[in-house]
Design a protein around this motif. Sequence first.
Motif, PDB file in Angstrom:
ATOM      1  N   LYS A 181       0.838  -1.208   0.000  1.00  0.00           N
ATOM      2  CA  LYS A 181       0.000   0.000   0.000  1.00  0.00           C
ATOM      3  C   LYS A 181       0.871   1.255   0.000  1.00  0.00           C
ATOM      4  CE  LYS A 181      -4.026  -2.060   2.297  1.00  0.00           C
ATOM      5  NZ  LYS A 181      -4.888  -2.052   3.518  1.00  0.00           N
ATOM      6  N   VAL A 182       1.988   1.204   0.732  1.00  0.00           N
ATOM      7  CA  VAL A 182       2.918   2.332   0.767  1.00  0.00           C
ATOM      8  C   VAL A 182       3.438   2.627  -0.644  1.00  0.00           C
ATOM      9  CG1 VAL A 182       5.238   3.012   1.491  1.00  0.00           C
ATOM     10  CG2 VAL A 182       3.631   2.101   3.174  1.00  0.00           C
ATOM     11  N   ILE A 183       3.850   1.576  -1.350  1.00  0.00           N
ATOM     12  CA  ILE A 183       4.378   1.752  -2.703  1.00  0.00           C
ATOM     13  C   ILE A 183       3.299   2.304  -3.625  1.00  0.00           C
ATOM     14  CG2 ILE A 183       5.241   0.506  -4.725  1.00  0.00           C
ATOM     15  CD1 ILE A 183       6.696  -1.362  -2.704  1.00  0.00           C
ATOM     16  N   ALA A 206       3.554   7.841  -7.779  1.00  0.00           N
ATOM     17  CA  ALA A 206       3.827   9.026  -8.607  1.00  0.00           C
ATOM     18  C   ALA A 206       5.292   9.445  -8.509  1.00  0.00           C
ATOM     19  CB  ALA A 206       2.916  10.173  -8.197  1.00  0.00           C
ATOM     20  N   PHE A 207       5.956   9.096  -7.385  1.00  0.00           N
ATOM     21  CA  PHE A 207       7.378   9.423  -7.231  1.00  0.00           C
ATOM     22  C   PHE A 207       8.260   8.597  -8.181  1.00  0.00           C
ATOM     23  CE2 PHE A 207       6.857  10.982  -2.653  1.00  0.00           C
ATOM     24  CZ  PHE A 207       7.238  12.283  -2.948  1.00  0.00           C
ATOM     25  N   ILE A 208       7.811   7.381  -8.530  1.00  0.00           N
ATOM     26  CA  ILE A 208       8.670   6.397  -9.183  1.00  0.00           C
ATOM     27  C   ILE A 208       9.284   6.901 -10.487  1.00  0.00           C
ATOM     28  CG2 ILE A 208       8.849   4.048 -10.075  1.00  0.00           C
ATOM     29  CD1 ILE A 208       8.405   4.344  -6.970  1.00  0.00           C
ATOM     30  N   TYR A 251      17.674   9.957 -11.553  1.00  0.00           N
ATOM     31  CA  TYR A 251      18.854   9.082 -11.560  1.00  0.00           C
ATOM     32  C   TYR A 251      19.499   9.063 -12.948  1.00  0.00           C
ATOM     33  CZ  TYR A 251      21.757   4.912 -10.911  1.00  0.00           C
ATOM     34  OH  TYR A 251      22.813   4.027 -10.848  1.00  0.00           O
ATOM     35  N   LYS A 252      18.672   8.966 -13.978  1.00  0.00           N
ATOM     36  CA  LYS A 252      19.205   8.956 -15.345  1.00  0.00           C
ATOM     37  C   LYS A 252      19.856  10.283 -15.712  1.00  0.00           C
ATOM     38  CE  LYS A 252      16.193   5.376 -17.250  1.00  0.00           C
ATOM     39  NZ  LYS A 252      15.081   5.065 -18.197  1.00  0.00           N
ATOM     40  N   ASN A 253      19.416  11.354 -15.037  1.00  0.00           N
ATOM     41  CA  ASN A 253      19.985  12.684 -15.291  1.00  0.00           C
ATOM     42  C   ASN A 253      21.200  12.979 -14.407  1.00  0.00           C
ATOM     43  OD1 ASN A 253      18.172  13.263 -17.305  1.00  0.00           O
ATOM     44  ND2 ASN A 253      16.758  14.391 -15.977  1.00  0.00           N
ATOM     45  N   ALA A 270      13.404   0.180  -4.329  1.00  0.00           N
ATOM     46  CA  ALA A 270      13.421  -1.054  -5.115  1.00  0.00           C
ATOM     47  C   ALA A 270      12.279  -1.097  -6.124  1.00  0.00           C
ATOM     48  CB  ALA A 270      13.348  -2.263  -4.183  1.00  0.00           C
ATOM     49  N   SER A 271      11.168  -0.467  -5.810  1.00  0.00           N
ATOM     50  CA  SER A 271      10.026  -0.486  -6.722  1.00  0.00           C
ATOM     51  C   SER A 271      10.296   0.307  -7.998  1.00  0.00           C
ATOM     52  CB  SER A 271       8.768   0.048  -6.028  1.00  0.00           C
ATOM     53  OG  SER A 271       8.881   1.431  -5.757  1.00  0.00           O
ATOM     54  N   THR A 272      11.361   1.121  -8.012  1.00  0.00           N
ATOM     55  CA  THR A 272      11.740   1.848  -9.225  1.00  0.00           C
ATOM     56  C   THR A 272      12.454   0.950 -10.229  1.00  0.00           C
ATOM     57  OG1 THR A 272      13.939   2.489  -8.412  1.00  0.00           O
ATOM     58  CG2 THR A 272      12.092   3.966  -7.880  1.00  0.00           C
ATOM     59  N   GLY A 273      12.955  -0.191  -9.764  1.00  0.00           N
ATOM     60  CA  GLY A 273      13.751  -1.069 -10.622  1.00  0.00           C
ATOM     61  C   GLY A 273      15.222  -0.703 -10.650  1.00  0.00           C
ATOM     62  N   LEU A 274      15.581   0.408 -10.010  1.00  0.00           N
ATOM     63  CA  LEU A 274      16.976   0.855 -10.055  1.00  0.00           C
ATOM     64  C   LEU A 274      17.916  -0.039  -9.254  1.00  0.00           C
ATOM     65  CD1 LEU A 274      16.450   4.729  -9.716  1.00  0.00           C
ATOM     66  CD2 LEU A 274      16.962   3.426 -11.798  1.00  0.00           C
TER      67      LEU A 274
END
Length: 326
Positions: free
Chosen positions: A87-89, A94-96, A103-105, A120-124
Amino acid sequence: MKHISLLIPEGETSLSNIEATFKMFSKVNEALEQAGKQPLFKVQLVGLSMETTLTNGLFSIKPGLLFKDVEKTDLVVIPAVHGDLKKVIAANEAFIPWIIKQYKNGAEIVSLCIGAFILASTGLLRGKSCTTHWLMAAEFRAMFPDVNLQPYKIITDEGGIYTSGGAYSSLNLILYLVEKFAGREMALLSSKIFEIDIDRNSQSPFIIFKGQKDHEDDVIKKAQAFIEKNYPGRITVDDLASMLAMSRRHLERRFKHATSNTVIEYLQRVRVEAAKINLESMRKNVNEVMYKTGYTDPKAFRTIFKKITGLSPVEYRSKYNKELKV
């Protein structure tokens, strides 16, 4: 000047993470200005909305900026958020894409304690090392099996991504970043001001081993129960396999799959947990505790104990035995 975006997630966010991060970077700026130097950091609270309520409305925080208004930042800090992590994720999804874009920048990303779940939910973190609170290790592994979780570490640093262990371990990570960006002298000053052990690097002394039983293999649970009941005696993998009517190889494979430990590793952790309890609460000397928990070789006992806890038996007893301090 390094721009720091301190995120204010939705949910039960750790106020201590937010305040400590803001204060520690701000104190570095103050110390630099007092020395006639330019400040290094610009810290801004960045949220999904202009007011976020915490702890069932008991507290509220007003970020200075909305995340969508931050085009470029140098460091993104994700504090711990408690509760149902799925639920937190979802509440912070919207932050993801924004975190990924930053990070890419060229921005570096920091997660504090359970903030690792949002990171971790970003996949990074895929294929990278990270840490989080040791209590959440099993849930983290289940949700993010492609991340190299190292729950015994206080800090990880890989590819411009930093994570910290449980609770106040976040202070050690912020101190680590102060040293990286402002130098060792400033980090030492900060460690003295905030009374943080600058050389602490492991969660191991704080971990309470309760056995990994969050699995459905009843035969392996029987093996675990046997080990936990009989750990002071001699237990071999062959004897355990014979008792369970299976081959040694089959037992080892199923045991490792169910518990993430080999049989021997599990036995060692059970014995060391028993030794920790004895060293914390009794006036027995280290050798007495060693024999009581199934070891006969002092060197082997010291080596295994330190490998699991990060401290020698003597250091652990001195640190945690209350009776010795009376």
